[in-house]
Design a protein around this motif. Structure first.
Motif, PDB file in Angstrom:
ATOM      1  N   THR A 154       0.812  -1.212   0.000  1.00  0.00           N
ATOM      2  CA  THR A 154       0.000   0.000   0.000  1.00  0.00           C
ATOM      3  C   THR A 154       0.845   1.261   0.000  1.00  0.00           C
ATOM      4  N   LEU A 155       2.005   1.247   0.626  1.00  0.00           N
ATOM      5  CA  LEU A 155       2.849   2.444   0.675  1.00  0.00           C
ATOM      6  C   LEU A 155       3.510   2.722  -0.666  1.00  0.00           C
ATOM      7  N   ASP A 156       3.945   1.687  -1.352  1.00  0.00           N
ATOM      8  CA  ASP A 156       4.649   1.859  -2.617  1.00  0.00           C
ATOM      9  C   ASP A 156       3.816   2.622  -3.650  1.00  0.00           C
ATOM     10  N   GLY A 157       2.541   2.350  -3.700  1.00  0.00           N
ATOM     11  CA  GLY A 157       1.673   3.019  -4.659  1.00  0.00           C
ATOM     12  C   GLY A 157       1.485   4.498  -4.357  1.00  0.00           C
ATOM     13  N   LYS A 158       1.831   4.921  -3.165  1.00  0.00           N
ATOM     14  CA  LYS A 158       1.622   6.312  -2.767  1.00  0.00           C
ATOM     15  C   LYS A 158       2.902   7.138  -2.834  1.00  0.00           C
ATOM     16  N   LEU A 159       4.022   6.494  -3.118  1.00  0.00           N
ATOM     17  CA  LEU A 159       5.298   7.202  -3.149  1.00  0.00           C
ATOM     18  C   LEU A 159       5.612   7.731  -4.547  1.00  0.00           C
ATOM     19  N   SER A 160       6.241   8.881  -4.583  1.00  0.00           N
ATOM     20  CA  SER A 160       6.709   9.414  -5.864  1.00  0.00           C
ATOM     21  C   SER A 160       7.967   8.643  -6.275  1.00  0.00           C
ATOM     22  N   ALA A 161       8.387   8.826  -7.517  1.00  0.00           N
ATOM     23  CA  ALA A 161       9.589   8.153  -8.012  1.00  0.00           C
ATOM     24  C   ALA A 161      10.815   8.589  -7.207  1.00  0.00           C
ATOM     25  N   GLU A 162      10.888   9.868  -6.861  1.00  0.00           N
ATOM     26  CA  GLU A 162      12.022  10.367  -6.069  1.00  0.00           C
ATOM     27  C   GLU A 162      12.059   9.718  -4.692  1.00  0.00           C
ATOM     28  N   GLN A 163      10.905   9.586  -4.067  1.00  0.00           N
ATOM     29  CA  GLN A 163      10.847   8.971  -2.742  1.00  0.00           C
ATOM     30  C   GLN A 163      11.271   7.506  -2.808  1.00  0.00           C
ATOM     31  N   ARG A 164      10.853   6.805  -3.851  1.00  0.00           N
ATOM     32  CA  ARG A 164      11.246   5.400  -4.009  1.00  0.00           C
ATOM     33  C   ARG A 164      12.763   5.267  -4.142  1.00  0.00           C
ATOM     34  N   LYS A 165      13.347   6.157  -4.939  1.00  0.00           N
ATOM     35  CA  LYS A 165      14.810   6.126  -5.112  1.00  0.00           C
ATOM     36  C   LYS A 165      15.516   6.373  -3.783  1.00  0.00           C
ATOM     37  N   LEU A 166      15.020   7.325  -3.015  1.00  0.00           N
ATOM     38  CA  LEU A 166      15.609   7.635  -1.717  1.00  0.00           C
ATOM     39  C   LEU A 166      15.551   6.414  -0.792  1.00  0.00           C
ATOM     40  N   PHE A 167      14.369   5.796  -0.704  1.00  0.00           N
ATOM     41  CA  PHE A 167      14.228   4.605   0.145  1.00  0.00           C
ATOM     42  C   PHE A 167      15.114   3.468  -0.350  1.00  0.00           C
ATOM     43  N   GLU A 168      15.217   3.298  -1.656  1.00  0.00           N
ATOM     44  CA  GLU A 168      16.061   2.231  -2.211  1.00  0.00           C
ATOM     45  C   GLU A 168      17.531   2.492  -1.840  1.00  0.00           C
ATOM     46  N   ARG A 169      17.975   3.754  -1.929  1.00  0.00           N
ATOM     47  CA  ARG A 169      19.321   4.101  -1.552  1.00  0.00           C
ATOM     48  C   ARG A 169      19.564   3.769  -0.071  1.00  0.00           C
ATOM     49  N   TRP A 170      18.616   4.131   0.780  1.00  0.00           N
ATOM     50  CA  TRP A 170      18.744   3.846   2.219  1.00  0.00           C
ATOM     51  C   TRP A 170      18.804   2.340   2.460  1.00  0.00           C
ATOM     52  N   ARG A 171      17.966   1.588   1.738  1.00  0.00           N
ATOM     53  CA  ARG A 171      17.930   0.152   1.913  1.00  0.00           C
ATOM     54  C   ARG A 171      19.279  -0.472   1.569  1.00  0.00           C
ATOM     55  N   ARG A 172      19.934   0.009   0.548  1.00  0.00           N
ATOM     56  CA  ARG A 172      21.213  -0.557   0.107  1.00  0.00           C
ATOM     57  C   ARG A 172      22.367  -0.163   1.012  1.00  0.00           C
ATOM     58  N   GLU A 173      22.215   0.930   1.730  1.00  0.00           N
ATOM     59  CA  GLU A 173      23.320   1.365   2.606  1.00  0.00           C
ATOM     60  C   GLU A 173      23.338   0.550   3.823  1.00  0.00           C
TER      61      GLU A 173
END
Length: 173
Positions: A154-173
């Motif tokens: 449910t959260l993924d559908g509400k995030l902008s592309a920029e927000q997804r990239k930010l979360f993905e970056r955090w996840r990889r760190e």
């Protein structure tokens, strides 16, 4: 502004007699059959966007005749000694000046010819049942599709592309 939706006029007792589920229910519980018809037509109206008007003959429910709304449907009980066919014919005449297209659901062969001559399109009880069943299936598919979307992420559908990239970056760190 006039309501420009298509209109479906339904000869209620004709549907109750023509739909197997309702015919069986009516043998022991006429009020239950009426309620079930209104429930199914209410769902159909919501799905199609048509304005549905349901007409019951007075000979089954004696009285002065009345009109009311139930589940956003317009429901008529004819006056005593007035048939649903007469009420439907009158409504076709009144509504044809105001509406886009009028459909009449009845399996009464003579009534089909009369309303067709007045410019309305006819639909048998069987045809309307098929339409209602198809709309029920489509509603169920949409509910299942919406539920599967909302349970996945449910959260993924509400995030902008920029927000997804930010979360993905955090996840990889």
């Amino acid at each position: 502004m006039a309501d420009l939706r298509d209109v479906l006029l339904v000869d209620a007792y004709n549907m109750i007699g023509g739909w197997p589920e309702l015919a069986e229910l009516a043998q022991n519980n006429m009020q239950g059959a009426r309620d079930r018809l209104l429930e199914r037509l209410s769902d159909y109206q919501a799905f199609t966007g048509m304005h549905v008007i349901v007409v019951f003959d007075a000979y089954r429910v004696p009285g002065l005749g009345k009109s009311f709304s139930q589940s956003k449907l317009q429901v008529y009980f004819t006056k005593e000694k007035e048939t649903a066919d007469e009420t439907i014919e009158r409504l076709v005449g009144e509504l044809s000046r105001k509406r886009r297209q009028i459909y009449v659901a009845t399996s009464d062969f003579i009534e089909q010819h009369v309303i067709f001559a007045k410019g309305a399109l006819r639909m048998s009880a069987r045809e309307l049942l098929i339409e209602v069943e198809n709309s029920d299936r489509e509603i169920q598919k949409r509910i299942e599709r919406d539920n599967s979307k909302s349970t996945r992420n449910t959260l993924d559908g509400k995030l902008s592309a920029e927000q997804r990239k930010l979360f993905e970056r955090w996840r990889r760190e």
